[in-house]
Design a protein around this motif. Sequence first.
Motif, mmCIF file in Angstrom:
data_model
loop_
_atom_site.group_PDB
_atom_site.id
_atom_site.type_symbol
_atom_site.label_atom_id
_atom_site.label_comp_id
_atom_site.label_asym_id
_atom_site.label_seq_id
_atom_site.Cartn_x
_atom_site.Cartn_y
_atom_site.Cartn_z
ATOM 1 N N PRO A 1 0.699 -1.060 -0.190
ATOM 2 C CA PRO A 1 -0.043 0.233 -0.191
ATOM 3 C C PRO A 1 0.964 1.265 0.272
ATOM 4 N N ILE A 2 2.475 1.253 0.969
ATOM 5 C CA ILE A 2 2.973 2.624 0.517
ATOM 6 C C ILE A 2 3.479 2.275 -0.905
ATOM 7 N N PRO A 3 3.738 3.741 -1.685
ATOM 8 C CA PRO A 3 4.571 3.772 -2.840
ATOM 9 C C PRO A 3 5.562 3.802 -2.672
ATOM 10 N N GLU A 4 6.109 4.119 -1.902
ATOM 11 C CA GLU A 4 7.914 4.417 -1.667
ATOM 12 C C GLU A 4 8.370 2.876 -0.996
ATOM 13 N N VAL A 5 7.410 1.877 -0.866
ATOM 14 C CA VAL A 5 7.986 0.699 -0.472
ATOM 15 C C VAL A 5 7.909 0.242 -2.416
ATOM 16 N N ARG A 6 7.105 0.165 -2.847
ATOM 17 C CA ARG A 6 6.876 -0.510 -4.139
ATOM 18 C C ARG A 6 7.194 -0.237 -4.682
ATOM 19 N N CYS A 7 8.377 0.726 -5.064
ATOM 20 C CA CYS A 7 8.945 1.537 -5.411
ATOM 21 C C CYS A 7 10.701 0.547 -5.474
ATOM 22 N N ALA A 8 11.368 0.897 -4.128
ATOM 23 C CA ALA A 8 11.918 0.227 -3.703
ATOM 24 C C ALA A 8 12.415 -1.908 -4.277
ATOM 25 N N ALA A 9 10.969 -2.225 -4.044
ATOM 26 C CA ALA A 9 10.868 -3.012 -4.782
ATOM 27 C C ALA A 9 10.909 -3.819 -6.040
ATOM 28 N N VAL A 10 10.487 -2.705 -7.258
ATOM 29 C CA VAL A 10 11.081 -2.542 -8.333
ATOM 30 C C VAL A 10 12.554 -2.037 -7.729
ATOM 31 N N PHE A 11 13.091 -1.018 -7.438
ATOM 32 C CA PHE A 11 14.347 -1.280 -7.364
ATOM 33 C C PHE A 11 15.616 -2.522 -7.195
ATOM 34 N N ALA A 12 14.790 -3.336 -6.115
ATOM 35 C CA ALA A 12 15.338 -4.540 -5.560
ATOM 36 C C ALA A 12 15.396 -5.363 -6.907
ATOM 37 N N LEU A 13 14.781 -5.693 -7.260
ATOM 38 C CA LEU A 13 14.522 -6.414 -9.118
ATOM 39 C C LEU A 13 15.268 -5.666 -10.090
ATOM 40 N N GLY A 14 14.502 -4.581 -10.344
ATOM 41 C CA GLY A 14 15.747 -4.222 -11.199
ATOM 42 C C GLY A 14 16.848 -4.018 -11.329
ATOM 43 N N THR A 15 17.790 -4.001 -9.576
ATOM 44 C CA THR A 15 19.071 -4.252 -9.966
ATOM 45 C C THR A 15 19.778 -6.189 -10.305
ATOM 46 N N PHE A 16 18.437 -6.995 -9.354
ATOM 47 C CA PHE A 16 18.752 -8.248 -9.579
ATOM 48 C C PHE A 16 18.850 -9.142 -11.082
ATOM 49 N N VAL A 17 18.325 -7.898 -11.658
ATOM 50 C CA VAL A 17 18.653 -8.333 -13.410
ATOM 51 C C VAL A 17 19.716 -7.960 -14.335
ATOM 52 N N GLY A 18 20.084 -6.650 -12.899
ATOM 53 C CA GLY A 18 20.495 -6.116 -14.047
ATOM 54 C C GLY A 18 22.037 -5.822 -13.603
ATOM 55 N N ASN A 19 22.292 -7.502 -12.953
ATOM 56 C CA ASN A 19 23.784 -7.789 -12.861
ATOM 57 C C ASN A 19 24.614 -8.234 -14.819
ATOM 58 N N PRO B 1 4.319 8.010 -9.632
ATOM 59 C CA PRO B 1 4.623 7.791 -10.841
ATOM 60 C C PRO B 1 6.335 7.599 -10.449
ATOM 61 N N VAL B 2 6.647 7.298 -8.971
ATOM 62 C CA VAL B 2 7.840 7.396 -8.859
ATOM 63 C C VAL B 2 7.766 5.713 -8.447
ATOM 64 N N VAL B 3 6.955 5.152 -8.611
ATOM 65 C CA VAL B 3 7.434 3.503 -8.891
ATOM 66 C C VAL B 3 7.488 3.645 -10.276
ATOM 67 N N ARG B 4 6.593 4.044 -11.465
ATOM 68 C CA ARG B 4 6.867 4.313 -12.708
ATOM 69 C C ARG B 4 7.937 4.358 -13.033
ATOM 70 N N LYS B 5 8.094 5.908 -12.669
ATOM 71 C CA LYS B 5 10.790 5.618 -12.711
ATOM 72 C C LYS B 5 11.047 4.697 -12.574
ATOM 73 N N GLU B 6 11.269 4.243 -11.736
ATOM 74 C CA GLU B 6 11.743 3.380 -11.010
ATOM 75 C C GLU B 6 11.725 1.899 -12.252
ATOM 76 N N ALA C 1 23.885 4.499 -17.031
ATOM 77 C CA ALA C 1 24.849 6.129 -16.458
ATOM 78 C C ALA C 1 23.768 6.572 -16.224
ATOM 79 N N THR C 2 22.626 7.258 -17.188
ATOM 80 C CA THR C 2 21.490 7.841 -16.933
ATOM 81 C C THR C 2 20.379 7.828 -16.311
ATOM 82 N N MET C 3 20.079 6.300 -16.176
ATOM 83 C CA MET C 3 18.664 5.308 -16.187
ATOM 84 C C MET C 3 19.438 5.612 -14.059
ATOM 85 N N GLN C 4 18.706 6.927 -14.024
ATOM 86 C CA GLN C 4 18.888 6.852 -12.211
ATOM 87 C C GLN C 4 17.853 7.687 -11.608
ATOM 88 N N THR C 5 16.746 7.164 -10.653
ATOM 89 C CA THR C 5 15.569 7.872 -10.307
ATOM 90 C C THR C 5 16.282 9.220 -9.135
#
Length: 1499
Positions: A798-816, A844-849, A1140-1144
């Motif tokens: 329910p908290i957007p920042e938590v969803r955003c953090a989860a997307v970040f974690a999964l993004g770095t998970f596939v970004g090795n 939008p912070v979730v979609r950016k991530e 290099a430019t893809m950072q939120t």
Amino acid sequence: MSLHCRTISPLTNSCNDALLTCPSFRPALTSTVHSGSIQTWRRPCANAEKVSLWRNISEFAFSFRATAANHCPRPSPRAPDESYDQVIDSTSSAELGVNQAESPCKDGPIFEPLVRSGSGERRGRFPDKLISGELGLVGVDIYHKLWNLPYNLLTGALCAAASVVEKGRRSFQACGRDSTASRALMKMDPELLHSPVVGLAEEEEADMSDWNLPLAFMKKRHSEKIEGSKALAQSWRMKDRMKTVSVALVLCLNVGVDPPDVVKTSPCARLECWIDPLSMSPQKALETIGANLQKQYENWQPRARYKQSLDPTVDEVKKLCTSLRRNAKEERVLFHYNGHGVPRPTVNGEIWVFNKNYTQYIPLSIYDLQTWMGSPSIFVYDCSNAGIIVKSFKQFALQREQELEVAAINPNHPLAQMPLPPSMKNCIQLAACEASELLPMNPDLPADLFTSCLTTPIKIALRWFCMQKSAKLVPGVTLDLIEKIPGRLNDRRTPLGELNWIFTAITDTIAWNVLPRDLFQKLFRQDLLVASLFRNFLLAERIMRSYNCTPVSSPRLPPTYMHAMWQAWDLAVDICLSQLPTIIEEGTAFRHSPFFAEQLTAFQVWLTMGVENRNPPEQLPIVLQVLLSQVHRLRALDLLGRFLDLGPWAVSLALSVGIFPYVLKLLQSSARELRPLLVFIWAKILAVDSSCQADLVKDNGHKYFLSVLADPYMPAEHRTMAVFILAVIVNSYNTGQEACLQGNLIAICLEQLSDPHPLLRQWVAICLGRIWQNFDSARWCGVRDSAHEKLYSLLSDPIPEVRCAAVFALGTFVGNSAERTDHSTTIDHNVAMMLAQLINDGSPVVRKELVVALSHLVVQYESNFCTVALQFIEEERNYVVPSPASNTEPGNLTPVRDRDSPAIPRLRSVNSYTNIRAATTARNLNKSLQNLNLNEEGGPVAFSPGNLSTSSSASSTLGSPDNDEYILSFETIDKMRRVSSYSSLNSLIGVSFNSVYTQIWRVLLHLAADPFPEVSDLAMKVLNSIAYKATMNARPQRILDSGSLTQSAPASPTSKGTHIHQAGGSPPMPSPSSSSLTNEVPKPPNRELPPARPPYTPTLGGQAPHSHQFPRTRKMFDKGPDQTAEDGDEPGGHRNFISATMQTGLCDWSAKYFAQPVMKIPEEHDVESQVRKEREWRFLRNARVRRQSLHITQKGVTRLDDQIFINRNPGVPSVVKFHPFNPCIAVADKDSICFWDWEKGERLDYFYNGNPRYTRITAMEYLNGHDCSLLLTATDDGALRIWKNFADQRNPEMVTAWQGLSDMLPTTRGAGMVVDWEQETGLLMTSGDVRVIRIWDTEREMKVQDIPTGADSCVTSLSCDSQRSLIAAGLGDGSVRVYDRRMGPNECRVMTYREHGAWVVKAHLQKESEGHIISTVKGLTALDIHPQANLFACGSMNQFIAVYNSNGDIISNIKYYDGFMGQRIGAISCLAFHPYWPHLAVGSNDYYMSIYSAEKKLR
């Protein structure tokens, strides 16, 4: 035209019950009537939750149950004549059962309702029964008003009211009915309720419902930019930390022979290093003094290399200095010179030594001494006129600098051929006196007083204290007794050790408060020996100045001998010495000094009482010293934490004092009570200076925080700080990642993912994302623990920042970047498909991530995405998407302006299509979008990507990501998006992995058309980066054969083709069908025909062409099976462009929480703050508007045709909305919004909404209208945008935007998008040309419910009632349907009314418990119902407005504008009532906006 209206009363029998069981955000007592006509007072059930929230915010809670039967003894009968005031005075609050600790959130309301038992008995709850003469309505009124007061009410006022009312009830029962009670209650009402403690007088009292309404989109993520705080330049960490490794002790005493130029007194000071040289032979005395001096220095630096030179010659000094410098290398060397047995220094810069036979004094030049000693060095001069040496030293140093400059400029200069002299910049000097002063000769003092102060400070300080007059106040203390002080200097538990400890704290404090920060760092933190000497130098200045002697230093220090902290030192010495006689003679125990406890109290006072902007606390260095004491450590850490919480500046100050090594050492402590404090302190430090991560790992400090995080008994707040610290440790630091991986961090974090504390969940996800970022071992550890699957649950948090953090974690998970196997590829595909479900997330912070996370996947599987990109480009070329028709149908709300319409003035700050990205932020758009200007009539012209090809830019760099020119324009991407089918994006799980890349490409296309500019910009970068790479380097044979892809512009009648340049760089040749190179608006095809399907569209289960040609394992870039890679073909560094430019900035922004004050009361809750005062003013204004408007509407409105405002709008009004409390009205045309002050007749603002040109604004709502207003706009493509800072002097800013409805296609025939807003619940209802009513929770920024309409037609109108959870919807088929959103999707439609046979223009659900539904069918273009007055108004294409009352009687019929030559009003395009005032706003097709009122003098 016939008017067809219906009034419907839905669910009459169930409304009362629904009212009692549904959530309500107004904490007021609600009056209801039950069987038996017994009126009782209930509080709606959500109040307990609201009080709980208040308790958390203000730390104020109250609860009491005025229970006569269980808790309160009944009062004894009193005489009838006893007054009610006496009854009040004689009753304590304890009798009333007031329980301050009881939570107001327990079951049942605080004032429990009357409940009748089977026998008819009543429970003793207040109020039992409201019967005339018993208690009366006055008591109830008091309770009612108290409950409505704001949460900052003092507890005492509540208890007083309880006492009065409860006692009044008993008094009535005991004494009969007496009017005294009524008078007492009436007397108390103004005293209590109108006092400054409670609030405002009744006529000024703000409506308390305003305080209780939640605010939407006012979180930090909406009000500030998502970026980290600017790093403060940290100067606390000494880059050039040194230590003094060698010490030269040069003593020129010549014992027994006085120098010729000094006339000594008799008696005279004799002691050298506390030895009388005349008490033994001269040689032995010299050796003993030298040995003593070395011991004294060794107390401060035991590991240094000491060399003595006793009564030396020049050669001996040279040999000594050069050998020490040679061994010391780049470290510091100390040169101590005692010249008590030689003449004073000369003005030529010379000191004196001896010849070999001790028959002559030989001068030694300071210049030579500089050469031998080199740099860095420290010099101590203990001789008369020592200031001369300091001056000469500086002159020689300056001379050396000039010689170095000359040699550097002119290599042929003779100086350049000589050995370069060392620079003297890093040299420090300490001299005993000024150039014109002699050393003190007081026989009670040592001859080397300066040396004694520097090397034995406590001993000389105590002797000097005893020599002062104030020492006579301490009886029995003599100089001999001082020598017997027990203890050791390094044992703080003994008197001598404690004095030394206090002395260190005081001198450190004086230096820190007086010296500039950089000088303090250099002298007191760089070198332990130098720091000790300078602390002792402060004592030397104090003592020697009392004998008219001024010690000198270089660098020079400000005077410190009069600092107030010396009085604290005198007090500490006084307390210690006063105990000496009894300790020594009687052996009593030593009482420790209260110095540190008192200083901590002073520090606490500073923290508690200080103002916002103030000087730093004096006691900060003392707090550092107190950390060494186990007795005061807990309190010191607590106060230190409170200080660090003041902000980054406080952290920087604490670090500059030297707090770091102390708190680092404390991590080795196993004391459990220190854990919360240390975790808090370290979180504050790392939030400001993340470079401390290396120190923590080096000292195994990370293990401390791992144990805290793994401790289930630690509160969630402390575990949150611990995981934040660990997230900083592993952030871009491979050593930290390895250490934490070995410490089992991943498993510990995974256990915390379901914790109820949202901030903990957020930082656990960030920590996981950081530990496996570019660290394959941690990634595989996560795979073994199914970390990615466990993170999926947070994607719906329910908290957007938590969803955003989860997307970040999964993004770095596939970004090795490690090589992929089939297993890892499968995992990546699974993660990608899960992430794709967030495509329509409301934040939008979730979609950016999400874009960034998908960009990691794009980088990993670049070749596959290039193939997909080429296929989509080819499809887009061959497919014609019909543009939305521009013709206007009768009854359409937004008629299109014809060519003869007048020109529109320029938009404020919005004069080009640049504003499709954001109307107010200064952003650089890609040049292709900047080509989209508004023509002189204000309408957007058609854009052709052909303009991109024929531009003057070098064609060889077309589409290069470095050039901000995109190979895929916004329109091209938008066309691709509409060509593709994303109706099945919600069911992506389980598809063939061969089409994963196609699906992700579609997701990125969708995100590139996102209504929030930052999201779309990021997605555009990813798409264009791949498109550029694909078209420049990867041309599989099948596509190359077509030839047209790289040779000419596509012959697309929609002008949305794209040019792909050849690798050689030549521009494309224009083809015969070059319609894409013109700016003509293409004629749309017949809108009645179904759009033709593209020749090929990959489906979910299908495989993208050519994907079989590429291996599933990722390679750097594969050109295809038939082509070989050329070394020079790949643009350098392109792969890094995305990453290099893809950072939120989400993680850095989240870390700011720990850097900012968390203990401080938020400004909005601080009663004295500016923000709070502004809110109070707004709420008072709101109450005044409600009160005055209610007064008018209650009298009845008999006419509504006085024109109080008219003006020409820049565009044809399509939607109009009154601000509920400001004299401001928002008027939307197709794609812009204009704001008018209808009182002054002025235009306030006009800005572009940012929707694409083929869409139109179909709805507007004011959010938070009672407080900080936001404006919501809805367009017929399903996009929602929210704006702030409109209608004032600031530029409007987009707060947020999202796709409210995902499957809508813009059309001029449909209803577009319709919305309704519930401020009480924060829910937004959306519908339109879809088959569902979608409910968004703005607090969570999530879709919470889809209610199927059950109809095949569009929804044309929405109206909701938060009290009853009902939604009334008007539909295009003429039906009006009522839904109960508390029920399941299949049962939620509770009523369908088929009273109409045509399009429902508007359906309105009245908010009262007996509220009706009012609906109107087509034939009218606009309808609105006044929410307060019984009025509704209709507008028609036939150029008239009719206003009716609730009986259906027409009260006004408006056909002409006011004025002598009043012309006929235009066809009505929109109208709206003011929420409170009897005002009607009308927009017409002739661009005019007018407002009609009941009377002109209303406002």
